[in-house]
Motif scaffolding. Structure first.
Motif, short mmCIF file in Angstrom:
data_model
loop_
_atom_site.label_atom_id
_atom_site.label_comp_id
_atom_site.label_asym_id
_atom_site.label_seq_id
_atom_site.Cartn_x
_atom_site.Cartn_y
_atom_site.Cartn_z
N HIS A 23 63.68 25.57 59.16
CA HIS A 23 64.63 26.65 59.47
C HIS A 23 64.79 26.83 60.98
O HIS A 23 65.89 27.10 61.46
N ASP A 24 63.73 26.66 61.74
CA ASP A 24 63.73 26.97 63.17
C ASP A 24 64.08 25.79 64.07
O ASP A 24 64.35 25.99 65.26
N LEU A 136 70.13 31.09 67.53
CA LEU A 136 70.52 31.95 66.42
C LEU A 136 71.83 31.49 65.78
O LEU A 136 71.94 31.45 64.56
N HIS A 137 72.81 31.11 66.61
CA HIS A 137 74.08 30.69 66.02
C HIS A 137 73.95 29.38 65.25
O HIS A 137 74.66 29.15 64.29
N ASP A 138 73.01 28.51 65.65
CA ASP A 138 72.76 27.28 64.90
C ASP A 138 72.17 27.59 63.53
O ASP A 138 72.52 26.97 62.53
N LYS A 139 71.25 28.56 63.48
CA LYS A 139 70.64 28.94 62.21
C LYS A 139 71.67 29.53 61.27
O LYS A 139 71.68 29.26 60.07
N ARG A 140 72.58 30.33 61.81
CA ARG A 140 73.63 30.93 60.98
C ARG A 140 74.56 29.86 60.43
O ARG A 140 74.96 29.90 59.26
N ALA A 141 74.91 28.88 61.25
CA ALA A 141 75.80 27.81 60.80
C ALA A 141 75.13 26.98 59.71
O ALA A 141 75.77 26.59 58.73
N THR A 142 73.84 26.70 59.87
CA THR A 142 73.11 25.95 58.85
C THR A 142 73.08 26.70 57.53
O THR A 142 73.29 26.12 56.46
N GLU A 143 72.83 28.00 57.60
CA GLU A 143 72.78 28.81 56.39
C GLU A 143 74.15 28.88 55.72
O GLU A 143 74.26 28.81 54.49
N LYS A 144 75.20 28.96 56.53
CA LYS A 144 76.56 29.01 56.00
C LYS A 144 76.92 27.70 55.29
O LYS A 144 77.49 27.71 54.19
#
Length: 158
Positions: A23-24, A136-144
């Motif tokens: 995740h990180d 943070l924006h990379d994590k959001r994109a991955t989750e999306k």
């Protein structure tokens, strides 16, 4: 005559995973390393008593070490052994792999984290990875993207 069923204990497979690392971090390259363990640690691994959540790989004197991994001792451990749950354990890698990891960590801004611990035959192996941190924006994109793939699969399977 009654049929006798033999139940085999399945010790194969994964012992512990570091889901937080996936995740990180962006995983660039994976390596398989052996672990230098004591006898009580192997018994605890067979019982599945390992956590990798806050662990990482450090390098000292051209060697790799696993720092922060916890192996909880069994209650039936021997009395003459003093178990230390979070001791630093040496990783067994080839010289070429060590040089590659050391060069990337020292120069390119990569980190090295453990992803999973598993059995490979009678040996305990650790999957380590060369990673770069996500913002943070990379994590959001991955989750999306993951949510979209799940929704897409749900729509097409109906």
């Amino acid at each position: 005559m009654a049929k006798i069923s033999v139940v085999k204990k399945n010790n194969g497979g994964t012992i512990a995973q570091n889901k937080r690392a996936r995740h990180d971090y962006f995983i660039e390259e994976k390596f398989e390393a052996g672990l230098s363990l004591q006898g009580w640690e192997v018994k605890s691994l067979r019982a599945g008593r390992m956590t990798l959540s806050e662990s990482y790989v450090t390098f000292k004197n051209g060697e790799a070490y696993l720092f922060g991994a916890q192996i909880q001792p069994l209650l039936s451990a021997s009395t003459h052994v003093v178990p230390e749950a979070t001791r630093t354990r040496k990783l067994l890698l080839s010289r070429r792999e060590l040089d590659k990891l050391l060069g990337a960590v020292n120069q390119k801004g990569y980190s090295c984290v453990p992803l999973a611990c598993y059995w490979k035959g009678p040996l305990a192996k650790l999957e380590i990875a060369l990673v770069k941190g996500k913002q943070l924006h990379d994590k959001r994109a991955t989750e999306k993207d993951r949510d979209w793939q799940r929704d897409k699969a749900r729509i097409f399977h109906k």
